[in-house]
Design a protein around this motif. Structure first.
Motif, short mmCIF file in Angstrom:
data_model
loop_
_atom_site.label_atom_id
_atom_site.label_comp_id
_atom_site.label_asym_id
_atom_site.label_seq_id
_atom_site.Cartn_x
_atom_site.Cartn_y
_atom_site.Cartn_z
N ALA A 158 0.80 -1.21 0.08
CA ALA A 158 0.07 0.08 -0.04
C ALA A 158 0.64 1.34 0.16
CB ALA A 158 -0.93 -0.05 1.33
N THR A 159 1.97 0.92 0.75
CA THR A 159 2.85 2.39 0.90
C THR A 159 3.47 2.66 -0.58
OG1 THR A 159 3.41 1.78 3.08
CG2 THR A 159 5.12 3.31 1.91
N VAL A 160 3.98 1.48 -1.29
CA VAL A 160 4.50 1.69 -2.60
C VAL A 160 3.53 2.17 -3.64
CG1 VAL A 160 5.74 0.42 -4.55
CG2 VAL A 160 6.21 -0.01 -1.98
N PHE A 161 2.37 1.76 -3.39
CA PHE A 161 1.11 2.03 -4.34
C PHE A 161 0.93 3.52 -4.06
CE2 PHE A 161 -0.90 -2.47 -4.54
CZ PHE A 161 0.22 -2.69 -5.55
N THR A 162 0.98 4.20 -2.88
CA THR A 162 0.65 5.56 -2.74
C THR A 162 1.69 6.52 -3.09
OG1 THR A 162 -0.76 4.90 -0.68
CG2 THR A 162 -0.08 7.19 -0.95
N VAL A 163 2.85 5.82 -2.84
CA VAL A 163 4.23 6.76 -3.50
C VAL A 163 3.98 6.95 -5.01
CG1 VAL A 163 6.62 6.83 -3.83
CG2 VAL A 163 5.44 6.26 -1.72
N ALA A 164 3.52 5.65 -5.76
CA ALA A 164 3.40 5.99 -7.12
C ALA A 164 2.27 6.79 -7.57
CB ALA A 164 3.36 4.26 -7.53
N SER A 165 1.14 6.59 -6.71
CA SER A 165 0.13 7.64 -7.00
C SER A 165 0.47 9.09 -7.03
CB SER A 165 -1.16 7.03 -6.13
OG SER A 165 -1.48 5.58 -6.14
N ILE A 166 1.27 9.35 -5.85
CA ILE A 166 1.58 10.59 -5.66
C ILE A 166 2.45 11.21 -6.67
CG2 ILE A 166 2.87 12.38 -3.95
CD1 ILE A 166 1.82 10.56 -1.79
N LEU A 167 3.35 10.43 -7.23
CA LEU A 167 4.11 10.81 -8.18
C LEU A 167 3.33 11.03 -9.63
CD1 LEU A 167 7.31 8.66 -7.53
CD2 LEU A 167 7.16 10.92 -7.30
N ALA A 168 2.55 10.24 -9.81
CA ALA A 168 1.54 10.25 -11.09
C ALA A 168 0.71 11.50 -10.76
CB ALA A 168 0.60 8.96 -11.16
N THR A 169 0.33 11.62 -9.73
CA THR A 169 -0.38 12.99 -9.55
C THR A 169 0.39 14.28 -9.69
OG1 THR A 169 -1.86 12.03 -8.03
CG2 THR A 169 -2.19 14.41 -7.76
N CYS A 170 1.62 14.50 -9.02
CA CYS A 170 2.21 15.66 -9.19
C CYS A 170 2.90 15.81 -10.53
CB CYS A 170 3.31 15.53 -8.01
SG CYS A 170 2.54 15.46 -6.49
N LEU A 171 3.44 14.81 -11.03
CA LEU A 171 4.36 14.87 -12.25
C LEU A 171 3.32 14.68 -13.56
CD1 LEU A 171 7.45 12.58 -11.28
CD2 LEU A 171 6.98 15.30 -11.05
N ARG A 172 2.57 15.81 -13.68
CA ARG A 172 1.66 15.75 -14.55
C ARG A 172 1.75 17.28 -15.55
NH1 ARG A 172 -3.82 16.49 -11.07
NH2 ARG A 172 -3.45 18.68 -10.89
N CYS A 173 0.86 17.20 -16.82
CA CYS A 173 1.15 18.41 -17.47
C CYS A 173 2.44 19.10 -17.62
CB CYS A 173 0.12 19.39 -16.94
SG CYS A 173 -1.74 18.52 -16.61
N ASP A 174 2.29 20.25 -17.43
CA ASP A 174 3.55 21.05 -17.48
C ASP A 174 4.23 21.21 -16.23
OD1 ASP A 174 5.75 22.75 -18.02
OD2 ASP A 174 4.47 24.71 -18.38
N LEU A 175 5.55 20.60 -16.04
CA LEU A 175 6.22 20.34 -14.79
C LEU A 175 6.44 21.65 -14.09
CD1 LEU A 175 8.61 17.30 -15.58
CD2 LEU A 175 6.35 17.56 -14.58
N GLN A 176 6.54 22.84 -14.94
CA GLN A 176 6.91 24.22 -14.23
C GLN A 176 5.58 24.81 -13.36
OE1 GLN A 176 8.19 26.66 -17.25
NE2 GLN A 176 10.07 25.77 -17.51
N ALA A 177 4.43 24.13 -13.92
CA ALA A 177 3.00 24.32 -13.11
C ALA A 177 2.13 23.30 -13.43
CB ALA A 177 2.77 25.67 -13.86
N PRO A 178 2.49 22.38 -12.69
CA PRO A 178 1.93 21.06 -12.82
C PRO A 178 0.34 20.94 -12.24
CG PRO A 178 3.36 20.73 -10.84
CD PRO A 178 3.65 22.06 -11.62
N TRP A 179 0.15 22.23 -11.45
CA TRP A 179 -1.28 22.20 -11.12
C TRP A 179 -2.36 22.83 -12.32
CZ3 TRP A 179 2.83 24.51 -8.96
CH2 TRP A 179 3.20 25.92 -9.23
N ILE A 180 -1.76 23.28 -13.16
CA ILE A 180 -2.65 23.92 -14.19
C ILE A 180 -3.00 22.76 -15.06
CG2 ILE A 180 -2.91 25.62 -16.01
CD1 ILE A 180 -2.66 27.04 -13.31
N PHE A 181 -4.44 22.65 -15.29
CA PHE A 181 -5.07 21.64 -16.16
C PHE A 181 -6.34 22.12 -17.00
CE2 PHE A 181 -7.20 20.85 -12.41
CZ PHE A 181 -8.47 20.51 -12.84
N ILE A 182 -6.78 23.29 -16.32
CA ILE A 182 -7.96 23.76 -16.99
C ILE A 182 -7.45 24.57 -18.09
CG2 ILE A 182 -9.99 25.36 -16.98
CD1 ILE A 182 -10.08 24.54 -13.83
N ASN A 183 -8.13 24.18 -19.34
CA ASN A 183 -7.57 25.15 -20.66
C ASN A 183 -5.99 24.67 -20.97
OD1 ASN A 183 -10.21 25.99 -20.87
ND2 ASN A 183 -9.69 27.99 -19.58
N ALA A 184 -5.61 23.82 -20.44
CA ALA A 184 -4.16 23.62 -20.72
C ALA A 184 -4.08 22.39 -21.67
CB ALA A 184 -3.31 23.59 -19.62
#
Length: 426
Positions: A158-184
């Protein structure tokens, strides 16, 4: 037509607000273009239910006064993380989440995405802590090394799965502003969350598999095993909000009006976390723990036959009486009576009768029960030549829990001018 307020009638509502005198505006109004009130109510209710579950867990632990274990610490930490995550959701609403995207300012839209980005991380961490609480509850309940290894293995996965999930959530879209996904240009978001949900489901099923593995080795009735499985199986209901959240996420993630269409996704997230915390408390309730407990230990305060409570310090003083007082207490116990030892000879009976004639300190006093289940402790010495029926009488007709103990003893004696040594296993 004259106004009712001028002809002596009750005052009418304010034309601008529609409120009567003395009425205040609601905290939020639900309309087709503003669902922020639903987010506030849903997140607040989920938080309240989780807090109630934690207070119940705290009451159970303090009632039995057995201290706090690692599973309690993890459950408390998950509650703290949930409070922080709920605060982030309220922050999103403050920035305009729940309204149409046209009613949200550009700065507010960026703030909503930043706050939601952090809230997703807390969401994954909180669910991991609830799984850790269940896993360490397994470890605390079972002394079997195989059960402990299975629990640790499930927690590690479960710990390994969660670490992988957090990485998949954080490292997305533009890495300079990974939180931006609307109209991107941000593809693969739904696929990432589908993989995260799959790993979450696998870990939840793995925890239930550990519970099944534990009950297989229990020497208890089938009904008791079902009670244990039911307690831990209630956590599987968590799969429902996981799947529903995934469905609403798929509908809203590609929407051009995400700030309004993402309301149901956030509500499912809050329900998921709240129920995960509640499910950590359910197996700790007394009806479920009784199926696993052997009652070797009791609460610090024990009820006496008169209904009063007896502290552990007073119990230790009472249990330090003479052997004669203990024998008298066993004979006066309300749960049964002392059977006559079939191995005692007539001369020994006379000696025992003379000893029993010695005045006691308080022969009429009622001896309190020192265990909550009314069990007592008796020792009988039997000859090895006793028949099977005679042996069975020492077990109180098998109406109480019997602990069998194998003892090796050795006797050395002198007789007929020579020394002899013998040993025996009993």
């Amino acid at each position: 037509m004259a106004d009712s307020s001028t002809d002596g009638g009750p005052p009418g509502p304010d034309p601008s607000t529609g409120l009567y005198p003395g009425q205040s505006a609601p905290l939020a109004t639900l309309t087709a273009t503003d669902q922020s009130g639903a987010v506030i109510i849903g997140a607040a209710l989920a938080l309240v239910f989780a807090l109630i579950a934690m207070f119940i867990r705290l009451y159970v632990r303090l009632q039995f006064q057995r201290g706090f274990s690692m599973d309690d610490m993890l459950a408390a930490t998950s509650m703290a993380f949930f409070i922080l995550q709920s605060g982030l959701v309220f922050g999103e609403v403050h920035q305009g989440f729940g309204k149409t995207i046209d009613d949200v300012s550009p700065a507010g839209l960026v703030a909503i995405q930043k706050i939601g980005y952090v809230a997703d991380i807390f969401y994954l961490l909180t669910t991991l802590l609830t799984k850790g609480s269940i896993g360490y509850l397994f470890i605390r309940l079972s002394p079997d090394i195989n059960h402990i290894r299975a629990a640790y293995g499930c927690l590690a996965a479960a710990t390994v799965f969660t670490v992988a999930s957090i990485l998949a959530t954080c490292l997305r879209c533009d890495l300079q502003a990974p939180w931006i996904f609307i109209n991107a240009q941000c593809t693969g978001l739904l696929t990432r969350w589908q993989a995260i949900a799959a790993l979450d489901i696998i870990s939840e099923v793995g925890l239930f598999a550990v519970a099944i593995h534990m009950t297989q080795g229990l020497r208890v009735s089938v009904s008791s095993k079902l009670v244990v499985l039911f307690a831990f199986g209630l956590r599987l209901i968590i799969l429902v909000p996981i799947l529903i959240r995934l469905k609403y996420l798929g509908d809203s993630i590609s929407s051009s009006n995400w700030t309004l269409d993402g309301v149901l996704t956030v509500l499912c997230t809050q329900i998921h976390i709240s129920y995960a915390i509640i499910a950590t408390t359910t197996p700790c309730l007394r009806p479920f723990m009784a199926a696993l407990s052997t009652n070797y230990g009791g609460p610090t305060e024990t009820k006496t036959p008169s209904g009063t409570k007896l502290s552990a310090s007073k119990l230790s003083k009472m249990t330090g009486n003479s052997d004669r007082s203990k024998r008298s207490a066993a004979q006066k116990s309300e749960v049964g009576y002392a059977l006559e030892d079939m191995t005692v000879t007539e001369p020994e009976r006379d000696i025992e009768a003379r000893h029993s004639a010695v005045p006691q300190e308080d022969p009429g006093a009622k001896v309190p029960t020192t265990r909550w289940d009314g069990a007592d402790y008796r020792v009988a010495i039997m000859s090895r030549n006793l028949s099977g029926d005679a042996r069975s009488t020492q077990s109180n007709d098998s109406q109480k829990m019997i602990i069998s103990k194998n003892t090796e003893w050795q006797v050395e004696y002198l007789g007929d001018g020579h020394e002899s040594t013998g040993s025996r296993h009993s």
